[in-house]
Design an enzyme around this catalytic site. Structure first.
Site, PDB file in Angstrom:
ATOM      1  N   GLY A  12      43.310 -33.502 -13.132  1.00 53.52           N
ATOM      2  CA  GLY A  12      44.096 -33.396 -14.356  1.00 53.52           C
ATOM      3  C   GLY A  12      43.681 -34.322 -15.480  1.00 53.52           C
ATOM      4  CG  ASN A  14      39.731 -31.347 -19.179  1.00 51.52           C
ATOM      5  OD1 ASN A  14      39.256 -31.436 -20.299  1.00 51.52           O
ATOM      6  ND2 ASN A  14      38.998 -31.317 -18.092  1.00 51.52           N
ATOM      7  CG  LEU A  91      39.088 -25.274  -9.284  1.00 51.27           C
ATOM      8  CD1 LEU A  91      38.787 -26.252  -8.170  1.00 51.27           C
ATOM      9  CD2 LEU A  91      37.844 -24.979 -10.110  1.00 51.27           C
ATOM     10  CG  ASN A 108      38.262 -21.863 -18.491  1.00 54.58           C
ATOM     11  OD1 ASN A 108      38.890 -22.640 -17.793  1.00 54.58           O
ATOM     12  ND2 ASN A 108      36.990 -21.543 -18.253  1.00 54.58           N
ATOM     13  CG  HIS A 110      32.317 -23.271 -18.047  1.00 57.86           C
ATOM     14  ND1 HIS A 110      32.603 -23.014 -16.709  1.00 57.86           N
ATOM     15  CD2 HIS A 110      30.964 -23.349 -18.152  1.00 57.86           C
ATOM     16  CE1 HIS A 110      31.451 -22.929 -16.047  1.00 57.86           C
ATOM     17  NE2 HIS A 110      30.457 -23.120 -16.896  1.00 57.86           N
ATOM     18  CG  ASP A 151      33.193 -19.168 -16.938  1.00 59.60           C
ATOM     19  OD1 ASP A 151      32.475 -19.498 -15.970  1.00 59.60           O
ATOM     20  OD2 ASP A 151      34.370 -19.532 -17.067  1.00 59.60           O
ATOM     21  CD  GLU A 181      34.925 -31.142 -18.960  1.00 63.09           C
ATOM     22  OE1 GLU A 181      36.045 -31.146 -18.443  1.00 63.09           O
ATOM     23  OE2 GLU A 181      33.881 -31.148 -18.303  1.00 63.09           O
TER      24      GLU A 181
HETATM   25  C1  GRF Z   1      36.414 -30.363 -15.259  1.00 62.38           C
HETATM   26  O1  GRF Z   1      35.088 -30.708 -14.945  1.00 62.38           O
HETATM   27  C2  GRF Z   1      36.428 -29.107 -16.049  1.00 62.38           C
HETATM   28  O2  GRF Z   1      35.319 -28.932 -16.874  1.00 62.38           O
HETATM   29  C3  GRF Z   1      36.400 -28.070 -14.994  1.00 62.38           C
HETATM   30  O3  GRF Z   1      37.128 -28.584 -13.901  1.00 62.38           O
HETATM   31  C4  GRF Z   1      37.194 -29.970 -14.014  1.00 62.38           C
HETATM   32  C5  GRF Z   1      38.658 -30.320 -14.169  1.00 62.38           C
HETATM   33  O4  GRF Z   1      38.814 -31.642 -14.172  1.00 62.38           O
HETATM   34  N1  GRF Z   1      36.984 -26.846 -15.500  1.00 62.38           N
HETATM   35  P1  GRF Z   1      40.299 -32.233 -14.401  1.00 62.38           P
HETATM   36  O5  GRF Z   1      41.191 -31.647 -13.333  1.00 62.38           O
HETATM   37  O6  GRF Z   1      40.735 -31.832 -15.786  1.00 62.38           O
HETATM   38  O7  GRF Z   1      40.109 -33.713 -14.268  1.00 62.38           O
END
Ligand code: GRF
Length: 199
Positions: A12, A14, A91, A108, A110, A151, A181
């Site tokens: 988490g 992000n 995922l 999303n 990526h 994607d 990100e």
């Molecule tokens: C990140 O590397 C993102 O790019 C990918 O999954 C990972 C998620 O990381 N989609 P987090 O759970 O946000 O730390």
């Protein structure tokens, strides 16, 4: 108020970047209405709880069939009536019934510069392993709308990140998160919130 539901599966970071930028006013007139995880163990749920954001897990193996999981997930999302769904390291395959109902309202993040290193099998560390194996000098991250493919939806934002001497997949992943990100995802939400609030 622009209501944002964030879907997660893991650490988490992000999600945390989004929470921080809503709380510090960078993302205006937006509310994270829910964090929905594919796993009960996701640390992202703790991050939500720490910020009094409703969080719950909808776990595929709790259901007798994929159809029942899909319906339960849609029902859970609908409960919060989000204006935007953000996949932040989610995922699990997003059910088509969700993609149809929330068409053009799902984004999303990526961890590569789409169309490179994306599609089935390219997620998490696997992406960075492939970037290093190919000998790329530059990689980065992409925010895109989610459509019925993997994607493949319209690109919203991208940010390039240099690959450095001696990078391991883990080091590169961290740099892509920090430099790309955690910036382009909140920025995309900020601009979508502005559009929504000024419509
Ligand atoms: C990140 O590397 C993102 O790019 C990918 O999954 C990972 C998620 O990381 N989609 P987090 O759970 O946000 O730390």
């Amino acid at each position: 108020m622009f209501k944002v539901a964030v879907m997660v599966s893991g650490g988490g970071t992000n999600l945390q970047a989004i929470i921080d930028k809503v709380e510090n006013g960078y993302i205006k007139d937006a509310d994270i209405c829910a964090v929905i995880s594919s796993s009960r163990k996701a640390f992202a749920l703790e991050r939500a709880a720490n910020h009094n954001i409703p969080g719950e897990a909808v776990v595929k193996k709790d259901y007798a069939s994929t159809e029942e999981f899909n319906e339960a997930l849609l029902e859970t999302i609908d409960k919060y009536s989000p204006d935007l769904i953000v996949l932040a390291g989610y995922l699990v395959i997003v059910p088509q019934i969700v993609i149809k109902k929330y068409a053009n309202k799902i984004i999303n993040i990526h961890p590569s510069l789409i169309p490179s290193f994306c599609g089935d099998g390219f997620y998490g560390l696997k992406v960075h392993e492939a970037v290093l194996a190919r000998g790329c000098k530059v990689t980065g991250a992409t925010v895109h709308f989610v459509d019925e493919g993997t994607d493949t939806g319209p690109i919203i934002a991208q940010k390039a990140v240099y690959v450095e001497e001696g990078d391991t997949p883990e080091i590169l992943q961290r740099r892509v998160m920090e430099q790309a990100e955690w910036n382009i995802l909140p920025d995309a939400i900020r601009s979508l919130a502005e559009k929504h609030n000024n419509r």
